[in-house]
Motif scaffolding. Structure first.
Motif, PDB file in Angstrom:
ATOM      1  N   ILE A 108       0.831  -1.201   0.000  1.00 29.24           N
ATOM      2  CA  ILE A 108       0.000   0.000   0.000  1.00 29.24           C
ATOM      3  C   ILE A 108       0.866   1.252   0.000  1.00 29.24           C
ATOM      4  O   ILE A 108       1.882   1.301   0.699  1.00 29.24           O
ATOM      5  CB  ILE A 108      -0.997  -0.034   1.192  1.00 29.24           C
ATOM      6  N   THR A 111       1.361   7.364   3.092  1.00 33.94           N
ATOM      7  CA  THR A 111       2.000   8.693   3.121  1.00 33.94           C
ATOM      8  C   THR A 111       3.045   8.811   2.016  1.00 33.94           C
ATOM      9  O   THR A 111       3.378   9.912   1.587  1.00 33.94           O
ATOM     10  CB  THR A 111       2.710   8.940   4.470  1.00 33.94           C
ATOM     11  N   ASN A 113       6.123   7.790   2.516  1.00 29.50           N
ATOM     12  CA  ASN A 113       7.442   7.873   3.170  1.00 29.50           C
ATOM     13  C   ASN A 113       8.316   6.662   2.839  1.00 29.50           C
ATOM     14  O   ASN A 113       9.494   6.803   2.522  1.00 29.50           O
ATOM     15  CB  ASN A 113       7.288   7.969   4.694  1.00 29.50           C
ATOM     16  N   LYS A 138      -3.544   5.047  -1.351  1.00 27.42           N
ATOM     17  CA  LYS A 138      -4.365   5.922  -0.483  1.00 27.42           C
ATOM     18  C   LYS A 138      -3.899   7.356  -0.733  1.00 27.42           C
ATOM     19  O   LYS A 138      -3.175   7.934   0.078  1.00 27.42           O
ATOM     20  CB  LYS A 138      -4.043   5.585   0.974  1.00 27.42           C
ATOM     21  N   ILE A 160      -6.809  -0.716   6.429  1.00 28.79           N
ATOM     22  CA  ILE A 160      -7.258  -2.004   5.914  1.00 28.79           C
ATOM     23  C   ILE A 160      -6.284  -3.125   6.302  1.00 28.79           C
ATOM     24  O   ILE A 160      -5.096  -2.886   6.507  1.00 28.79           O
ATOM     25  CB  ILE A 160      -7.435  -1.963   4.377  1.00 28.79           C
TER      26      ILE A 160
END
Ligand code: IMP
Ligand code: MG
Length: 186
Positions: A108, A111, A113, A138, A160
């Protein structure tokens, strides 16, 4: 069998977002795209442990190209659900990627990072190309200027779990992906 597994409802999972079947179909069509984009090339496919391990295993078995597999593990300091921005390589690649075409496979992109740091790390090794493949994106939480080259599902700001994704190392083995309410895990 698989639908039975998908029907197991845990009280802390408030919604099943993607069934095993939906995940399988998305991964298959992504594998076709990647196979066509890298036709005739030797690709190094890198699994970012641990979250992408199930996605990676399903994806590489559907690739119709020559490829080698490698693994890296990076951790971001922070709480269970919030990334800190400081990323450390815990397990390093075992192959030399200089001059190679590399595809980083992540569970996923949140952010950004982790992948931002990994991209810097990979680019320093001067590969021929590096692209990012993520199962989930996201975008609403992005803190770093980074985008996926390949992504299966764009999701909202929910936490999730399942199909490799964890909360405190749990739920990775679920065959589906569901929204977790961390308050119900306490
Ligand atoms: P980022 O560095 O914030 O982009 O986050 C990367 C890592 O945070 C992912 O590889 C996951 O391990 C974890 N993560 C982010 N969002 C979720 C989520 O909704 N569920 C489970 N893990 C997540
Ligand atoms: Mg994780």
């Amino acid at each position: 069998m698989s639908s039975e597994v998908n029907e197991i409802r845990l009280p802390e999972i408030t919604e099943i977002l993607y069934s095993e079947e939906e995940l399988h179909q998305a991964v298959s069509s992504l594998a076709q795209r990647i196979s066509s984009d890298y036709a005739g090339k030797d690709l190094v496919v890198v699994c970012v442990l641990k979250g992408s391990v199930i996605f990676f295993s399903d994806l590489v078995r559907e690739l119709d190209i020559n490829c080698t597999l490698d693994f890296i593990s990076a951790s971001s300091y922070g709480s269970s659900t919030v990334s800190s921005g400081v990323v450390r390589i815990k397990t390093d690649l075992s192959t030399d990627i200089s001059g190679k075409d590399v595809l980083i496979v992540e569970d996923i992109l949140d952010t950004g990072n982790t992948l931002y740091c990994l991209m810097e790390y990979f680019n320093a090794k001067v590969p021929s190309s590096v692209r990012i493949c993520t199962l989930f994106d996201k975008p609403s939480r992005r803190a770093k200027p980074i985008n996926a080259d390949y992504s299966c599902f764009t999701i909202g700001d929910n936490f999730i779990v399942g199909y490799g994704l964890d909360f405190n190392e749990k739920y990775r083995n679920l065959s589906y992906v569901g929204i977790l309410d961390p308050e119900k895990c306490k």
